[in-house]
Design an enzyme around this catalytic site. Structure first.
Site: not given
Ligand SMILES: [Zn+2]
Ligand SMILES: [Zn+2]
Length: 635
Positions: A333, A362, A380, A382, A384, A464, A510
């Site tokens: 992000c 992580r 991911q 992923d 945005h 979410k 996200h």
């Molecule tokens: Zn994010």
């Protein structure tokens, strides 16, 4: 005679003599009911079946098939275990034994046993069940009385000393144990229920390592023998399908101590990984996402702006370079906010959908790392999205359509959605929250997607939607997530010029549909038991020779398949054809193509599938086209 008024869960009311027990009441309804209930709830409090009821109230009669009933069944089964242990090992000191998921455990001191002793203890439990031992509740007059009874057991003494209120015990024939209750009325209940001792483990008293190490016995307990059998079947199946086991057997992945929690995808595993990426990229092209490639290492200043430095620092990996503090990114992000800010934006540029497969790190504790499910390094699918408030609805519709397509049409998972709403501690404009929550709920309804609401469980920065799937073994996994974020754009000072000529803050969404690709692959391996559909399969076809003279032809066929983008190999070893076919089946190769004299002469292959079906001979050029179409359709 005094009467009490009992209200049942269906709202009906009936009068009974004061002092009637839940069992008396069950009997008055039907003998069948009286035989199947094991405990009751009276005015919200769990009570034994023989407890005399003295006042008006609401009564729920509970069977082992109901969750509160099952808890009591499991709890009492722990006492049944302690009863059996005391008969066989009179010196053992029972301590605590609560119900847990799937069963119960009980911790003992002065009990030295191995897993090999469990069948004997279990046999004793079955014996006690057959003896139809009644449970009797005993109220202790005061602490002194209880302390006297349990004087020889320092653990019970410690517990009694810690109680604020009075204590009670339950007597089961020749065994008595300290307990608040309630209990099942009679050990005969366990003639019908399904229970089994599972394993032993060491556990410290009260979970503190400075205390004595106790022997913990775990047991499984279900309402019926059938449910226990089904649980054991599924557990066995899950062990067989464990992705760590299958990942090794099928040469998909490995781990190495030199990089804990960071999977290596081997040649075949990398095929899975890349096929998933190709699939996501195809969807991105259709759905208007733009992929970026971003750095992994960032100055701490970025994390200070995003808030990660304050809230997430301990979960990140840090490095020092040229005297500056850097960290590996744990999520994409903040870096996407930098990209947004790279140039001035107007309302005409929105929505902007930034996608990224960058590896994320992580710092998970070493002790919790597990295969592909808990890792330190992952990627991911992923993205945005930055959009204007008035574009939110269309974006959410697009995202839900994406979720539906992936989980319904491609992977055929049962899935459900959970909408999490404003928590107590939230940031931002309450009106915007309400609006966004309504919009999410309304859109879900419109799309006819079933969902539940998790009140107050949203992130502090926005509501979410989480997507949970059920795999082939009925296990639930949380995978995808769609999160609205009203805060990060503010922290980064993101803006766009609206049609009104004013500066506005975009909303950030996200999203991850598959979630962590590592975790998703772990789930897929187990869901399919490594029998992958054609499009994901590391080896889609294997060409098997009958004799050495067919090798050149087999290589030619393989080459033609590869030219069409299919993944094939050749087995030209001097083994028997049957053996080679069998191995190809075990390797879960989708199509097994045998070639001999006849096939060679006619440009054919003899087609089998891994399920053992023989489909006859086919021109290999035609078959290659069929397989390309099947893989492309991702069926
Ligand atoms: Zn994010
Ligand atoms: Zn108890």
């Amino acid at each position: 005679m005094a009467k009490i008024k009992i209200t049942f869960p269906d709202g009906s009311k009936k009068e009974y003599a004061k002092g009637a027990s839940p069992l008396d009441i069950a009997k008055s309804i039907s003998d069948g009911l009286a035989r199947s209930v094991i405990v009751a709830k009276f005015n919200g409090k769990m009570v034994d079946l023989d407890r005399p009821l003295q006042e008006n109230g609401e009564l729920v009669l509970l069977k082992p098939s109901e969750s509160e009933g099952l808890d009591v069944l499991r709890h009492s089964c722990a006492h049944l275990l302690a009863h059996a242990v005391k008969r066989l090992y009179p010196d053992a000191l029972p301590t605590l034994g609560p119900p847990v998921e799937h069963g119960f455990y009980y911790d003992f001191d002065k009990l030295s046993i191995t897993n090999d002793d469990l069948p004997r203890i279990e046999a004793e439990m079955r014996k006690i069940a057959k003896e139809h031992v009644k449970a009797e509740r005993i109220e202790h007059k005061d602490k002194a009385e209880a302390l006297k009874i349990y004087a020889k057991n320092p653990y019970k003494v410690e517990m009694i000393k810690g109680f604020d209120e009075g204590s009670s015990s339950y007597r089961h024939g020749d065994f008595q144990d300290l307990c608040r209750g309630p209990h099942v009325p009679n050990s005969s209940v366990y003639e019908k229920a399904g229970f089994k001792l599972d394993k032993i483990a060491g556990a410290y008293w009260r979970g503190k390592s400075e205390n004595t190490m106790l022997t913990r016995i775990y047991g499984l307990c279900f309402a019926t023998k059938k449910e226990l059998a089904e649980f054991l079947r599924l557990r066995e199946e899950a062990e067989q399908r464990d992705h760590r086991k299958l990942g090794k057997e099928h040469e998909l992945l490995m781990f190495h101590e030199y990089s804990p929690g960071s999977p290596f995808f081997l040649f075949k595993g990398a095929v899975l990984y890349n096929e998933l990426l190709a699939f996501v990229r195809e969807e991105y092209a259709k759905r208007g996402y733009n992929e970026v490639i971003t750095p992994l290492v960032y100055d701490k200043a970025l994390w200070e702006t995003s808030g990660h430095w304050e809230h997430y620092r301990e979960d990140m990996f840090h490095l020092e370079i040229d005297g500056r503090e850097f960290s590996l990114k744990p999520m994409n992000c903040p870096s996407h906010c930098l990209i947004y800010k790279n140039s001035a934006k107007s309302y005409r540029d929105l929505p902007i959908r930034i996608a990224d497969f960058a590896p994320l790190h992580r710092n998970e504790l070493k002790g919790v790392l597990a295969g592909l499910t808990r890792v330190r390094k992952f990627s991911q699918d992923d993205s945005h999205t930055f959009c204007a408030e008035e574009q939110l609805e269309e974006e959410v519709i697009g995202l839900l359509d994406y979720v539906k397509y992936v989980y319904e049409k491609v992977f055929h998972f049962d899935y459900s959605l959970v909408l999490s709403t404003r928590p107590e501690k939230f940031m931002g404009d309450k009106k915007l929250w309400d609006k966004a929550e309504n919009l999410l709920a309304k859109t879900l309804e419109k799309q006819k997607i079933s969902f539940t609401i998790n009140e107050g469980d949203g992130a502090f920065y926005g509501p979410k939607i989480d997507i949970r799937i059920k795999d082939a073994l009925g296990r639930e996994w949380q995978l995808a997530t769609i999160q609205l974020d009203f805060q990060l754009p503010l922290r980064f000072g993101l803006e766009y010029e609206g049609s009104d000529g004013q500066r506005h803050t975009p909303i950030m969404i996200h999203k991850a549909i598959l979630g962590s690709l590592e975790r998703f692959i772990g789930i897929l391996i187990e869901h399919y038991a490594a029998k992958f559909p054609l499009w994901l399969s590391p080896v889609q076809a294997r060409i098997i020779t009958i004799a050495d003279r067919h090798k050149q032809y087999a290589d030619d066929v393989a080459k033609a398949f590869r030219m069409k983008g299919l993944r094939v190999d050749v087995d030209a070893r001097g083994e028997t054809t049957n053996k080679k076919v069998r191995e190809a089946q075990l390797d879960q190769v989708n199509y097994i193509l045998v070639v001999g004299d006849k096939e060679l002469a006619d440009g054919m292959v003899n087609v089998r599938t891994r399920d053992g079906k023989v489909h006859g001979t086919k021109k290999y050029v035609d078959l290659a086209d069929e397989l390309v179409a099947e893989a492309k359709a991702r069926k």
